[in-house]
Design a protein around this motif. Structure first.
Motif, PDB file in Angstrom:
ATOM      1  N   GLY A 290       0.839  -1.200   0.000  1.00 19.58           N
ATOM      2  CA  GLY A 290       0.000   0.000   0.000  1.00 19.58           C
ATOM      3  C   GLY A 290       0.871   1.244   0.000  1.00 19.58           C
ATOM      4  O   GLY A 290       1.857   1.318   0.739  1.00 19.58           O
ATOM      5  N   LEU A 291       0.509   2.213  -0.830  1.00 19.47           N
ATOM      6  CA  LEU A 291       1.299   3.446  -0.976  1.00 19.47           C
ATOM      7  C   LEU A 291       0.396   4.665  -0.968  1.00 19.47           C
ATOM      8  O   LEU A 291      -0.765   4.595  -1.388  1.00 19.47           O
ATOM      9  N   VAL A 292       0.952   5.806  -0.560  1.00 16.38           N
ATOM     10  CA  VAL A 292       0.284   7.087  -0.787  1.00 16.38           C
ATOM     11  C   VAL A 292       0.604   7.532  -2.216  1.00 16.38           C
ATOM     12  O   VAL A 292       1.599   7.088  -2.798  1.00 16.38           O
ATOM     13  N   PRO A 293      -0.219   8.421  -2.797  1.00 18.34           N
ATOM     14  CA  PRO A 293      -0.032   8.772  -4.206  1.00 18.34           C
ATOM     15  C   PRO A 293       1.377   9.251  -4.594  1.00 18.34           C
ATOM     16  O   PRO A 293       1.887   8.806  -5.623  1.00 18.34           O
ATOM     17  N   PRO A 294       2.045  10.116  -3.795  1.00 20.52           N
ATOM     18  CA  PRO A 294       3.369  10.554  -4.244  1.00 20.52           C
ATOM     19  C   PRO A 294       4.365   9.396  -4.378  1.00 20.52           C
ATOM     20  O   PRO A 294       5.198   9.402  -5.283  1.00 20.52           O
ATOM     21  N   LEU A 295       4.250   8.401  -3.487  1.00 19.02           N
ATOM     22  CA  LEU A 295       5.152   7.246  -3.595  1.00 19.02           C
ATOM     23  C   LEU A 295       4.787   6.385  -4.792  1.00 19.02           C
ATOM     24  O   LEU A 295       5.667   5.855  -5.472  1.00 19.02           O
ATOM     25  N   LEU A 316      -1.643  -3.441  -5.911  1.00 21.36           N
ATOM     26  CA  LEU A 316      -1.089  -2.211  -5.345  1.00 21.36           C
ATOM     27  C   LEU A 316      -2.244  -1.357  -4.836  1.00 21.36           C
ATOM     28  O   LEU A 316      -3.081  -0.906  -5.616  1.00 21.36           O
ATOM     29  N   LEU A 317      -2.266  -1.156  -3.511  1.00 23.63           N
ATOM     30  CA  LEU A 317      -3.277  -0.267  -2.922  1.00 23.63           C
ATOM     31  C   LEU A 317      -2.732   1.151  -2.918  1.00 23.63           C
ATOM     32  O   LEU A 317      -1.561   1.367  -2.567  1.00 23.63           O
ATOM     33  N   VAL A 318      -3.559   2.092  -3.313  1.00 24.50           N
ATOM     34  CA  VAL A 318      -3.150   3.498  -3.237  1.00 24.50           C
ATOM     35  C   VAL A 318      -4.250   4.271  -2.521  1.00 24.50           C
ATOM     36  O   VAL A 318      -5.433   4.161  -2.869  1.00 24.50           O
ATOM     37  N   GLY A 319      -3.859   5.033  -1.505  1.00 24.79           N
ATOM     38  CA  GLY A 319      -4.845   5.820  -0.760  1.00 24.79           C
ATOM     39  C   GLY A 319      -4.174   6.793   0.181  1.00 24.79           C
ATOM     40  O   GLY A 319      -2.954   6.978   0.142  1.00 24.79           O
ATOM     41  N   GLY A 320      -4.977   7.414   1.022  1.00 21.09           N
ATOM     42  CA  GLY A 320      -4.472   8.432   1.950  1.00 21.09           C
ATOM     43  C   GLY A 320      -4.694   9.825   1.417  1.00 21.09           C
ATOM     44  O   GLY A 320      -4.843  10.793   2.163  1.00 21.09           O
ATOM     45  N   ALA A 321      -4.673   9.950   0.113  1.00 19.00           N
ATOM     46  CA  ALA A 321      -4.993  11.199  -0.576  1.00 19.00           C
ATOM     47  C   ALA A 321      -5.476  10.801  -1.964  1.00 19.00           C
ATOM     48  O   ALA A 321      -5.292   9.659  -2.390  1.00 19.00           O
ATOM     49  N   GLN A 341      -7.849   1.158  -5.270  1.00 18.63           N
ATOM     50  CA  GLN A 341      -7.895   2.443  -4.558  1.00 18.63           C
ATOM     51  C   GLN A 341      -8.523   2.215  -3.193  1.00 18.63           C
ATOM     52  O   GLN A 341      -9.463   1.428  -3.049  1.00 18.63           O
ATOM     53  N   VAL A 342      -8.001   2.919  -2.198  1.00 21.30           N
ATOM     54  CA  VAL A 342      -8.555   2.797  -0.850  1.00 21.30           C
ATOM     55  C   VAL A 342      -8.704   4.192  -0.254  1.00 21.30           C
ATOM     56  O   VAL A 342      -7.790   5.007  -0.314  1.00 21.30           O
ATOM     57  N   PHE A 343      -9.890   4.435   0.227  1.00 22.49           N
ATOM     58  CA  PHE A 343     -10.228   5.718   0.850  1.00 22.49           C
ATOM     59  C   PHE A 343     -10.680   5.372   2.262  1.00 22.49           C
ATOM     60  O   PHE A 343     -11.763   4.830   2.455  1.00 22.49           O
ATOM     61  N   GLY A 344      -9.783   5.625   3.211  1.00 26.18           N
ATOM     62  CA  GLY A 344     -10.087   5.216   4.571  1.00 26.18           C
ATOM     63  C   GLY A 344      -9.773   6.300   5.564  1.00 26.18           C
ATOM     64  O   GLY A 344      -9.306   7.379   5.206  1.00 26.18           O
ATOM     65  N   GLY A 348     -12.505   4.977  11.194  1.00 22.87           N
ATOM     66  CA  GLY A 348     -13.304   3.817  10.846  1.00 22.87           C
ATOM     67  C   GLY A 348     -13.426   3.604   9.353  1.00 22.87           C
ATOM     68  O   GLY A 348     -12.472   3.142   8.717  1.00 22.87           O
ATOM     69  N   LEU A 349     -14.574   3.968   8.791  1.00 15.19           N
ATOM     70  CA  LEU A 349     -14.936   3.659   7.399  1.00 15.19           C
ATOM     71  C   LEU A 349     -13.751   3.510   6.448  1.00 15.19           C
ATOM     72  O   LEU A 349     -12.915   4.404   6.333  1.00 15.19           O
ATOM     73  N   VAL A 350     -13.725   2.374   5.751  1.00 12.23           N
ATOM     74  CA  VAL A 350     -12.722   2.164   4.697  1.00 12.23           C
ATOM     75  C   VAL A 350     -13.450   1.702   3.438  1.00 12.23           C
ATOM     76  O   VAL A 350     -14.278   0.790   3.481  1.00 12.23           O
ATOM     77  N   ASN A 351     -13.116   2.373   2.327  1.00 16.81           N
ATOM     78  CA  ASN A 351     -13.690   2.034   1.024  1.00 16.81           C
ATOM     79  C   ASN A 351     -12.597   1.457   0.130  1.00 16.81           C
ATOM     80  O   ASN A 351     -11.475   1.964   0.133  1.00 16.81           O
ATOM     81  N   TYR A 352     -12.959   0.424  -0.613  1.00 17.85           N
ATOM     82  CA  TYR A 352     -12.011  -0.147  -1.583  1.00 17.85           C
ATOM     83  C   TYR A 352     -12.694  -0.278  -2.936  1.00 17.85           C
ATOM     84  O   TYR A 352     -13.871  -0.675  -3.003  1.00 17.85           O
TER      85      TYR A 352
END
Ligand code: AMP
Ligand code: DBH
Length: 567
Positions: A290-295, A316-321, A341-344, A348-352
């Protein structure tokens, strides 16, 4: 019965019953989970630490049986040193194997890890210790060129509640070696209950000081089980932990704890760049990370330039922004794996996005919730529900979303609706499929490539400078990090003869003992702030002004383009 933690808002009984009846909450605890995995997978490797943080560190490869045994011995040792059920322990470790030994030991005791990040400094750690009345603080010797023993000495001086400071490494300075703690003494008298709070996670926050998030064994383990399933992770999975291990994303989405839940293998990555990560992926047969977008952009560029080693990656999970659609489209062709993509959020709430979603959904949405019982509302400014396709405020309630921050009644009145929905502060649009598209943010926060900066916190530090009359911190667009911080400052009249320079104010903020990523990237001096209709500072106008200025001077020397992010 929750007996160990005051100031915790439990799930109302009718919801708890519903979540149990639906099979989400199965009465598991972290301590027993590790015991069961050790029984089932004994000699399989659970954690690989390649030892890259300093020259003195050796590689560790711990089986499930070994991690289980180490957690027991560490628990006995911590108990012998007076750490007991309900005590808070600030854990500030980088991606090293001891992180898991310590955290599972605390879980077994029923003591609560407070998950600090390696970037935090004196002010943040001092706050966590004071706010939680922490009994213990655990640090590495050094990491990323920074000496945490020094920091621990400063923190110890200002934190009367601290009884124990432990250092992972050979030379603890004036503190104690973590490695000297484990012993064969008795375990805890009382095992934590599934509905007990297991740890305190940090909120990115939008207020003066970070808030603490109490997560229970039941609710967090459900989010792990759901994540593992949606990410296709099983005991053959190998997860590379690239972001700081304590952050909610690499901890749980599906992260290292999800991987251990699944019986897979966690590989700790000492540095996030492709030059470290790719050879490790190749050597360990990593299947998911899992990575943030800049990475993710950095990895894509490296692979595009011919770097190799990532070929075993499936997901490859990408999220955080927010991940740009353009970059999202490159993941499959360039890295040869499935983008998820993961928006968490740590609340709590996590979206994939689902692995079998269409390319369109995977590249243009931030996914949909884990659970059928995640309730999602998209509302207008007055709280009225909006139809699909219309952007509004995201509110949520569900089987792993907190009902309140810890010990924060005033904040909770604003952050939660009377019927228990968490106000995420995110602006989203929902598609008929349930997928969410993140369109922006209503909270006063800057998302610096996944690292969250609360405007108010930085404004307060700037206001402590004798020359500063007023300060307003806003985001400015950045092609690499997505956003950077810009501090608008009005100086006091009497200083106008010899006004401080931007660099002096940045140094001042850093000198206040804050994480580096919170130091404003740019400082702009103005005579006065633009005002809204009712006379408040118009951050909207300030954001528009700095976006225009940044576009004009794309290569402005005030903007440091070399900085990177690691959440
Ligand atoms: P935190 O409260 O620190 O756990 O940060 C959670 C916040 O990060 C969310 O409320 C969003 O604002 C942001 N965030 C996380 N993932 C994404 C994503 N995939 N796209 C956009 N924003 C995100
Ligand atoms: O940004 C986050 O906090 C986050 C992002 C992705 C998160 O907490 C998560 C997944 O669980």
């Amino acid at each position: 019965m929750q007996t160990v933690l005051d100031g915790f808002t439990p799930y109302p009984a009718e919801f708890a019953e519903r979540y149990r009846a639906a099979g989400y909450w199965r009465g598991e605890t972290f301590g027993r989970m590790l015991r069961e995995r050790a029984a089932a997978h004994g000699e399989r490797i659970a954690v690989v630490d390649p030892g890259g943080h300093s020259a003195s560190r050796q590689e560790s490869r711990w089986s499930y049986a070994e991690l289980d045994r180490r957690a027991d011995r560490m628990a006995a040792g911590l108990l012998a040193r007076g750490i007991g059920s309900g005590d808070r322990v600030v854990v500030q470790l980088p991606n090293v194997a001891e992180f898991f030994e310590v955290v599972f030991a605390l879980f077994r005791i029923g003591a609560l890890p407070v998950f600090a990040l390696p970037a935090h400094r004196r002010t943040e750690i001092g706050h966590f210790c004071a706010f939680t009345g922490a009994a213990g603080y655990i640090v590495p010797e050094t990491a990323g060129g920074f000496d945490y023993r020094e920091l621990a000495s400063q923190v110890r001086e200002q934190s009367p509640s601290l009884r124990l400071v432990l250092v992972a490494g050979e030379d603890p300075g004036e503190h104690e070696r973590l490695a000297d703690v484990p012993c064969d003494g008795p375990g805890p008298e009382r095992e934590p209950e599934p509905q007990d709070v297991a740890f305190l996670q940090l909120s990115g926050g939008s207020t003066g000081v970070p808030k603490l998030i109490p997560r229970t064994h039941d609710d967090y383990i459900y989010s792990l089980r759901g994540s593992v399933e949606l990410c296709g992770l099983d005991e053959h999975g190998v997860y590379l932990c690239v972001l700081p291990a304590a952050h909610n994303f690499p901890l749980s989405s599906p992260g290292s704890l999800g991987t251990l839940y699944a019986g897979g293998r966690v590989v700790l990555c000492p540095q996030p760049g492709p030059e470290t990560a790719f050879p490790l992926i190749e050597r360990e047969g990593v299947t998911i990370t899992g990575l943030v977008p800049p990475l993710a952009l950095l990895w894509l560029d490296a692979a595009g330039r011919g770097a190799r080693g990532y070929e075993s990656l499936d997901v490859l999970l990408v999220g955080g922004a927010k991940f740009s659609e353009e970059a999202a489209r490159r993941v499959g062709p360039v890295l040869g794996c499935t983008l998820q993509q993961v928006f968490g959020m740590a609340e709590g709430l996590v979206n994939y996005t689902r692995l079998d979603d269409s390319q369109e959904l995977i590249t243009t949405t931030q996914g949909r919730p884990i659970s059928p019982d995640d309730e999602v509302r998209v509302v207008d400014d007055r709280g009225a529900d909006l139809p699909d396709g219309v952007t509004g405020h995201l509110l949520t309630r569900g089987p792993y979303t907190i009902r309140g921050y810890w010990n924060a009644p005033e904040h909770n009145a604003n952050s939660f609706t009377p019927d228990g929905f968490y106000r995420t502060g995110d602006l989203v649009r929902r598609l008929p499929s349930g997928h969410l598209v993140v369109e922006g943010r209503a909270k006063d926060q800057i998302n610096r490539g996944g690292e969250k900066v609360a405007a108010e916190e930085i404004e307060n530090h700037l206001l402590a400078h004798p020359a500063v009359h007023d300060a307003a911190v806003v985001s400015m667009p950045d092609p690499y990090l997505g956003e950077r911080t810009c501090a608008y400052v009005v100086l006091r009249g009497e200083h106008s003869e010899r006004p401080p320079k931007a660099v002096e104010l940045k140094r001042f903020v850093r000198g206040r003992g804050l994480a580096d990523y919170k130091v404003p990237d740019r400082v702009e001096f103005v005579e006065e702030f633009p005002a809204t209709g009712i006379g408040k500072v118009s951050k909207k106008d300030l954001r528009a002004a700095i976006a225009a200025a940044a576009a004009d001077t794309a290569a402005a020397d005030a903007v440091d383009t070399t900085a990177t992010t690691t959440v």
